[in-house]
Design an enzyme around this catalytic site. Structure first.
Site, mmCIF file in Angstrom:
data_model
loop_
_atom_site.group_PDB
_atom_site.id
_atom_site.type_symbol
_atom_site.label_atom_id
_atom_site.label_comp_id
_atom_site.label_asym_id
_atom_site.label_seq_id
_atom_site.Cartn_x
_atom_site.Cartn_y
_atom_site.Cartn_z
ATOM 1 N N LYS A 1 -2.506 15.045 6.223
ATOM 2 C CA LYS A 1 -1.661 15.405 5.076
ATOM 3 C C LYS A 1 -2.320 16.490 4.222
ATOM 4 O O LYS A 1 -1.646 17.314 3.635
ATOM 5 C CB LYS A 1 -1.414 14.172 4.208
ATOM 6 C CG LYS A 1 -0.393 13.237 4.803
ATOM 7 C CD LYS A 1 0.603 12.764 3.732
ATOM 8 C CE LYS A 1 1.756 12.006 4.355
ATOM 9 N NZ LYS A 1 1.464 10.585 4.560
ATOM 10 N N ARG A 2 -3.639 16.478 4.192
ATOM 11 C CA ARG A 2 -4.352 17.454 3.365
ATOM 12 C C ARG A 2 -4.148 18.891 3.840
ATOM 13 O O ARG A 2 -4.356 19.839 3.120
ATOM 14 C CB ARG A 2 -5.852 17.121 3.319
ATOM 15 C CG ARG A 2 -6.217 16.295 2.096
ATOM 16 C CD ARG A 2 -7.511 15.606 2.322
ATOM 17 N NE ARG A 2 -7.357 14.661 3.429
ATOM 18 C CZ ARG A 2 -8.299 14.338 4.294
ATOM 19 N NH1 ARG A 2 -9.460 14.866 4.210
ATOM 20 N NH2 ARG A 2 -8.073 13.474 5.250
#
Ligand code: GLU
Length: 478
Positions: A251-252
């Site tokens: 997700k980062r």
């Protein structure tokens, strides 16, 4: 043997690119073998699973064209099935009730940490006597169910991607919890590895194709198959999708859900095409192909062992190839939502032929659908502001005279054909005795406020049809 494969997403987030890529490989394998592709929703984590995520996953699969033959089946509706298997494991002695409290587990973990050991359960309740059990029950302790994992076991399987894989029992963290706390009679919420195995047995899955982050689970699951006395299916662990830095895409890294890609203007067949290349290569080294074209050639032997780095340039190139091959009739409905979201005034019905011309004009310049907004902004706004370069073009000798001649011709005629417009440019060039470049540059600058852009004659025709050419030339003349 009829091949049966599955994709088993957990609805704890939107459809992730990694899950979608696993789905692509399963779909291809099923279609290649004339097998069955099943969709199972792993929603036993009641706290993190959400119906909107399930919907997002189903919509995303459909959008990508990954049609499934059976399902969706929901684990949350199959708890009884899991409990029956847990009971079987208790009855045949491969599982037991464990009364170790959370505090005791914390103390154990702290001691292991202090000794620089990996956290693991020490199997202390494996062989409780009936008296010891009764004492724990009397204390009010609620047992979990653990499945026995012997340290001296070696689990080996022939992986269709990674060849022979061996895992040591001692690296699996001790006896594994397969059911959450319940009481001494009832069974609690079944846990992930158990539910997966029971489902894969029940659904007669022949090949489990999934990301290599599940390898340790596979070792545990093979032991569960043995415990349940069922033949182990074939496994294939696909490489992870890596970020630029070579780490697992997370997700980062920003964009990870299929929805994100969709909103960024990637089209489904292009994204699927790119996902196929992320970890697989076709025997003829072709790079552009649809699911249907790839299926007959798909082979797990050609799935790479090493992780695939996510390559935005490659994805953009593939997307552009698909967009450029789309006829305007097919591309237009894809662009309209982007124009509308940008607040451009348009009537999809009444302006259809104008919009189709605009689509033909800009289509070949798009790598992503969302780029249609900036590239076509000048066709929707009432006025344009000249940038510095454009202002210089209008200030060059002869430009004002050229624009005045063009203006007069255009005021006299509300619509031009392409040939007529070309003739007009020729005629003004001759009349004003300037180079053709002066006419083209000053006209583009006046019409669009810029010095670069799509085909000038087509742009002129479109703007003139919407009564925007005349006022812009007037404005440029000041
Ligand atoms: N539910 C798991 C996941 O979303 C997949 C389990 C499996 O494929 O066995 O990662």
């Amino acid at each position: 043997m009829t091949v049966r494969v599955r994709i088993a997403p957990s609805p704890t987030g939107n459809l992730h690119i990694g899950t979608a890529r696993t789905a692509v490989f399963n779909w291809l394998f099923a279609r290649h073998c004339g097998g069955t592709f099943i969709l199972r929703v792993e929603d036993t984590d009641t706290e993190r699973s959400k119906p909107e995520y399930t919907q997002n996953i189903l919509d995303g699969m459909q959008w990508l064209g990954l049609n499934w033959d059976e399902g969706p089946l929901f684990q949350s509706q199959r708890l009884d099935l899991y409990r029956q298997s847990i009971q079987t494991l208790l009855d045949n002695g491969s599982a037991y009730r464990c009364y170790t409290s959370n505090e005791e587990l914390d103390t154990l973990r702290a001691a292991q940490e202090a000794n620089h050991q990996a956290p693991r359960y020490d199997n202390r309740h494996r062989n409780l006597t009936p008296e010891q059990e009764a004492a724990f029950i009397a204390e009010g302790r609620r047992p979990v169910i653990r499945f026995k994992i012997d340290d001296d076991r070696e689990i080996t399987w022939l992986d269709l991607v990674r060849d022979e894989v061996t895992w040591k029992g001692s690296d699996l963290g001790g006896d594994m919890v397969i059911s959450r706390a319940a009481d001494e009679h009832e069974l609690g919420q079944p846990l992930y590895n158990l539910a997966v195995v029971v489902d894969d047995i029940d659904m007669q899955i022949t090949h489990i194709i999934r990301g290599e982050d599940h390898i340790a689970n596979t070792a545990k699951q093979i032991l569960l198959y043995e415990g349940l006395g069922v033949a182990v299916p074939t496994f294939a662990h696909t490489p992870l999708i890596l970020s630029d830095e070579g780490k697992k895409l997370s997700k980062r890294d920003g964009v990870t859900s299929i929805d994100d890609f969709k909103h960024m203007g990637y089209i489904a067949p292009a994204l699927v095409n790119y996902m196929m290349l992320l970890g697989w290569s076709s025997p003829d080294a072709e790079e552009l192909f649809t699911l249907d074209v790839a299926a007959p050639q798909f082979d797990l032997d050609r799935v790479h062992k090493a992780g695939g780095k996510f390559d935005w340039d490659k994805l953009n190139w593939i997307n552009s190839q698909y967009i450029h091959a789309m006829p305007a009739e097919q591309l237009l409905p894809e662009l309209i939502p982007y124009w509308q979201a940008a607040g451009f005034k348009l009537d999809p019905e009444a302006d259809r032929s104008w919009l189709l011309q605009l689509t033909s004009l800009i289509g070949a310049s798009l790598a992503r659908l969302d780029e249609c907004v900036e590239i076509s902004r000048v066709f929707f706004t009432d006025t344009v502001t000249l940038n510095e370069e454009a202002a210089t073009k209008i200030a060059q000798p002869g430009a004002k005279e050229v624009l005045t001649s063009l203006l007069m011709a255009m005021q006299a005629k509300s619509d031009f054909t392409e040939i007529e417009a070309q003739e007009l440019i020729k005629q003004v060039t001759k009349e004003q005795n300037v180079k053709k470049g002066v006419v083209m540059q000053s006209l583009r600058a006046a019409l669009t406020g810029e010095v670069h852009g799509p085909d000038l004659i087509q742009s002129l025709l479109l703007l003139h049809q919407h009564h925007l050419a005349v006022p812009r030339i007037q404005q440029a003349l000041g």
